[in-house]
Scaffold this active site. Structure first.
Site, PDB file in Angstrom:
ATOM      1  N   ASP A 152      -8.813  34.055  -8.941  1.00 57.70           N
ATOM      2  CA  ASP A 152      -7.815  33.066  -8.551  1.00 57.70           C
ATOM      3  C   ASP A 152      -7.666  33.092  -7.030  1.00 57.70           C
ATOM      4  OD1 ASP A 152      -5.465  31.303  -9.788  1.00 57.70           O
ATOM      5  OD2 ASP A 152      -4.688  32.344  -8.023  1.00 57.70           O
ATOM      6  N   ASN A 160      -3.497  23.331   0.695  1.00 56.08           N
ATOM      7  CA  ASN A 160      -3.286  21.892   0.490  1.00 56.08           C
ATOM      8  C   ASN A 160      -2.149  21.369   1.351  1.00 56.08           C
ATOM      9  OD1 ASN A 160      -5.328  21.383  -1.407  1.00 56.08           O
ATOM     10  ND2 ASN A 160      -4.069  22.107  -3.097  1.00 56.08           N
ATOM     11  N   HIS A 165      -5.291  17.820   1.006  1.00 51.05           N
ATOM     12  CA  HIS A 165      -5.991  18.010  -0.273  1.00 51.05           C
ATOM     13  C   HIS A 165      -7.509  17.917  -0.130  1.00 51.05           C
ATOM     14  CE1 HIS A 165      -2.527  18.261  -2.977  1.00 51.05           C
ATOM     15  NE2 HIS A 165      -1.931  17.408  -2.159  1.00 51.05           N
ATOM     16  N   ASP A 169     -10.143  20.554  -1.545  1.00 52.85           N
ATOM     17  CA  ASP A 169     -11.350  20.299  -2.340  1.00 52.85           C
ATOM     18  C   ASP A 169     -12.561  20.983  -1.726  1.00 52.85           C
ATOM     19  OD1 ASP A 169      -9.866  18.794  -4.073  1.00 52.85           O
ATOM     20  OD2 ASP A 169     -10.524  16.844  -3.298  1.00 52.85           O
ATOM     21  N   GLU A 195      -7.270  26.362  -9.229  1.00 57.80           N
ATOM     22  CA  GLU A 195      -8.015  27.229  -8.304  1.00 57.80           C
ATOM     23  C   GLU A 195      -8.493  28.506  -8.980  1.00 57.80           C
ATOM     24  OE1 GLU A 195      -3.556  28.018  -7.586  1.00 57.80           O
ATOM     25  OE2 GLU A 195      -4.857  26.346  -8.127  1.00 57.80           O
TER      26      GLU A 195
END
Length: 298
Positions: A152, A160, A165, A169, A195
């Site tokens: 994680d 973000n 964002h 990505d 994530e």
């Protein structure tokens, strides 16, 4: 040109239309032109018939080209028709094969989309759990170990919020690239959700999985992401566990990896920990075996 000749049975010509006068009374050369002969350099076809009750023969002569012209036209038409039918058949066969190929490609693409994450192109949650069941069967059949790594990303929401964002990505794609770099072809990689990433490691025991997890952790820390606000790195909290033959599915091993990952999160993040299958049998003092200091590797 068509010629009509009236003659005696012996071949003496009485009349010829059209014809030359000097031919009248002459002896025809045994009707050499009958059934295909030569007359003045031109190929002819002839037909002779006796006149009933009269000693006369009627002979009709036509040039070969005149007789064969309709047949040749028909034959030529059939040839072109045959070529047209063959061409149409080949075209339809090609179109059918092309359509089937396109349908197969569409089917494969839909199948791929149903199994993979569109952003990272790793397997999705549903597909990796399906493959986990198959890997368990292989492990039982071959008596080989099977381990999992649950990863994680740390503070991903902050990425973000701070960088946008699109940058988030990019981090997810970059993480997928690091996982590929430090995994074998036989390892199964997936984006488990958000994530979070899950790796299945066939023929790998817990110790081997810990080595892979540490390499992935180091690889993530080394990767640099550029942004106008400044370059940054991303770390991850990683939990590792090994499936045991007494377990029917991957859920128990997955729960242990998740517990180990959570312990990393609560103790400072950016670390790798594992959880044994017999944790419930250990005393509280023994948990230090699998919960080392942040700087350690268990």
């Amino acid at each position: 040109c068509v010629t009509l000749t009236i003659s005696s049975p012996s071949g003496r010509i009485y009349s010829r239309v059209p014809g030359r006068r000097e031919a009248i009374g002459q002896q025809a050369p045994e009707f050499a032109i009958e059934n295909g002969g030569s007359h003045e350099g031109t190929q002819h076809f002839s037909m002779t018939r006796k006149v009933n009750n009269y000693p006369l023969l009627l002979t009709v002569t036509k040039e070969k080209s005149t007789v064969l012209k309709p047949w040749r036209n028909s034959a030529l038409s059939f040839v072109f028709l045959g070529f047209g039918i063959c061409a149409a058949f080949l075209f339809m066969t090609y179109r059918t094969a092309l359509f089937q190929k396109q349908q197969m490609q569409i089917k494969e693409e839909l199948s791929r989309q149903a199994m993979t994450d569109p952003l990272t192109e790793l397997l999705n949650r549903r597909r990796v759990l399906e493959l986990a069941r198959l890997e368990i069967k292989k492990s039982v059949r071959n008596n080989m170990p099977l381990s999992i790594i649950l990863l994680d990303l740390d503070h991903f929401k902050n990425i973000n919020d701070q960088f946008g964002h699109q940058q988030g990505d990019d981090v997810l794609e970059g993480t997928a690239g690091v996982l590929r770099d430090y995994s074998r072809e036989s390892d199964i990689l997936s984006r488990f959700g958000g994530e979070e990433f899950l790796l299945l490691l066939p023929d790998t025991d817990l110790q081997g999985a810990m080595v892979v997890a540490q390499k992935i952790r180091d690889g993530l820390k080394k990767k640099v992401y550029s942004h106008p606000k400044g370059d940054f790195h991303v770390t991850a909290s990683i939990g590792v566990s090994q499936w045991t033959p007494k377990e029917k599915d991957i859920n128990d091993a997955l729960q242990r990896a998740d517990t180990a990952l959570y312990s990393v999160k609560t103790s400072g993040r950016d670390n790798v920990r594992w959880m044994p299958s017999n944790l419930g049998e250990l005393d509280a003092a023994d948990t230090i075996i699998w919960l080392p200091p942040k700087s350690g590797l268990n």
